[in-house]
Design a protein around this motif. Structure first.
Motif, mmCIF file in Angstrom:
data_model
loop_
_atom_site.group_PDB
_atom_site.id
_atom_site.type_symbol
_atom_site.label_atom_id
_atom_site.label_comp_id
_atom_site.label_asym_id
_atom_site.label_seq_id
_atom_site.Cartn_x
_atom_site.Cartn_y
_atom_site.Cartn_z
ATOM 1 N N THR A 144 0.647 -11.027 -7.435
ATOM 2 C CA THR A 144 -0.247 -9.716 -7.322
ATOM 3 C C THR A 144 -1.515 -9.101 -8.382
ATOM 4 N N TRP B 278 -4.289 -6.007 -8.943
ATOM 5 C CA TRP B 278 -5.128 -4.698 -8.703
ATOM 6 C C TRP B 278 -6.495 -4.722 -9.867
ATOM 7 N N TYR C 292 2.561 1.818 -3.429
ATOM 8 C CA TYR C 292 1.528 2.819 -4.059
ATOM 9 C C TYR C 292 1.445 3.494 -3.625
ATOM 10 N N GLU D 289 0.437 -1.069 0.507
ATOM 11 C CA GLU D 289 -0.138 0.000 0.029
ATOM 12 C C GLU D 289 0.859 1.757 -0.054
ATOM 13 N N VAL E 143 -6.275 3.038 -0.964
ATOM 14 C CA VAL E 143 -5.711 1.317 -1.381
ATOM 15 C C VAL E 143 -5.776 0.625 -0.171
ATOM 16 N N THR F 233 -4.308 -8.578 -3.609
ATOM 17 C CA THR F 233 -5.611 -8.397 -3.643
ATOM 18 C C THR F 233 -5.129 -6.476 -4.030
ATOM 19 N N ILE F 234 -4.947 -5.722 -4.286
ATOM 20 C CA ILE F 234 -4.527 -4.173 -4.232
ATOM 21 C C ILE F 234 -6.563 -4.097 -5.027
ATOM 22 N N LYS G 59 1.206 -0.325 -11.043
ATOM 23 C CA LYS G 59 1.741 -1.694 -10.995
ATOM 24 C C LYS G 59 2.469 -2.388 -11.455
ATOM 25 N N LEU H 218 -8.043 -0.091 -5.868
ATOM 26 C CA LEU H 218 -7.274 1.240 -6.065
ATOM 27 C C LEU H 218 -8.716 2.065 -6.120
ATOM 28 N N CYS I 17 -5.590 -3.767 0.809
ATOM 29 C CA CYS I 17 -4.679 -4.919 0.396
ATOM 30 C C CYS I 17 -5.192 -6.244 1.160
#
Length: 345
Positions: free
Chosen positions: A340, A342, A85, A82, A99, A127-128, A143, A130, A101
């Motif tokens: 990962t 997004w 990002y 996070e 953000v 899993t992010i 990313k 946004l 996560c």
């Protein structure tokens, strides 16, 4: 306490300092923690922060007074994602409202109890989410930047040099070990369950966190236990309202070592009054800001102090067992598959 907002100018100033002096962004992260009775450990971190770590009541000696070490590890990774990002979004001019996560890590504790060879995590996924109006193409670029520069993603994906040392002391003021909830019979019961059912000790640890602050402060939940994670005020956007992710990662390793010592000492009938672990992990943050190819932790050292009246040979055998079976040792020394993705919040 108000947070310090992160700005592109602040980040660029850090980058400029790293260009001018190659040692300007060299830091040593770490933790100091100690276990006496049970699995409850308190880790002291930089910035005056402490973190309580324990095992759930389903594990021998656990009282669920804090997240367990493997959940803490997941939390350290999620918050590191996070913050990375947020930093790169700021520099790239992306308005990132928040953000969040979610991290999941797969591990089979049959390795920890000696029933399988693999002892550490087999995979870690994040899993992010946004919250932004930026187009998909720009978020894919974001990313890519984070995947290449997140310190803990790099640490997991590569083999990190690890050293553990042990010092034995004998304290005349001994606790009443008969009150210690870590019992050999309970641990052997766990081993028996793993022998009977090959899926009994397959675990999925995780964390969920969200950075919705103008700075870098994020809130993380680990197994029902919440913690504020932040960066120190020396970092752009940092307000020191909680430990930073890399110190938190050190605490996960140190407490995992301590619990592993308690469990193996109980099974091997080695009397232990307490176990403490001091962890040091240097990291050059020039990798985080794109000035160096080395992004992850340079190395990790764990200095274990064990209070025990046992002989040197017994302590050496105990250390050998923990070095071979501690889940965090294998996770650090062996590359882990990290994935990962997004999604839009």
């Amino acid at each position: 306490m108000p947070t310090n907002p992160i700005t592109s100018e602040g980040i660029m100033a850090v980058i400029a300092a790293g260009k001018e002096d190659e040692k300007a962004l060299a830091f040593v992260y770490g933790s100091e923690s100690k276990i006496e009775l049970g699995c409850y450990s308190v880790a002291k971190l930089s910035g005056g922060h402490t973190v309580s770590i324990d095992e759930p009541e389903t594990m021998p000696g656990g009282k669920n007074l804090g997240p367990n070490p493997l959940e803490v590890m997941c939390g350290s990774f999620g918050t590191c994602q996070e913050i990375t990002y947020k930093m790169y979004a700021t520099v790239m001019g992306i308005d990132l409202k928040s953000v969040a996560c979610t991290v999941e890590g797969d591990i089979d504790l049959a390795g920890f109890v000696g029933l399988k060879d693999k002892t550490g995590f087999t995979s870690i996924s994040a899993t992010i989410a946004l919250d932004t109006d930026a187009p998909d193409e720009q978020l894919e670029q974001l990313k890519t930047a984070v995947d290449a520069h997140c310190p803990l993603a790099a640490t997991f994906s590569e083999s990190c040099p690890l050293e553990t040392t042990i010092t034995q002391v004998t304290n005349p003021a001994k606790p009443d070990l008969s009150e210690d909830p870590v019992k050999a019979a309970d641990i052997l019961g766990v081993i028996g369950a793993g022998k009977e059912d090959e899926n009994a000790l397959k675990m999925k640890y995780g964390s969920s966190s969200k950075l919705a602050d103008s700075g870098l402060m994020t809130k993380v939940d680990m197994g029902g236990h919440s913690l504020t994670v932040d960066e120190p005020e020396t970092m752009p956007g940092g307000s020191n309202q909680g430990p930073n992710p890399l110190d938190l990662f050190c605490a996960s390793f140190g407490s995992c070592q301590e619990i592993s010592y308690k469990y193996y000492a109980a099974v091997m009938d080695v009397p232990v009054n307490s176990v403490s672990c001091k962890v040091t992990a240097p990291c050059d943050l020039r990798g985080l800001v794109g000035l160096s190819d080395k992004v992850g932790l340079a190395s990790i050292k764990g200095e274990i102090t064990i209070d025990s009246p046992a002989g040197e040979e017994a302590i050496a055998q105990l250390k050998g067992a923990v070095d071979a079976k501690c889940p965090m040792v294998d996770t650090i020394k062996s590359p882990v598959a990290v994935t990962t993705k997004w999604v839009r919040a």
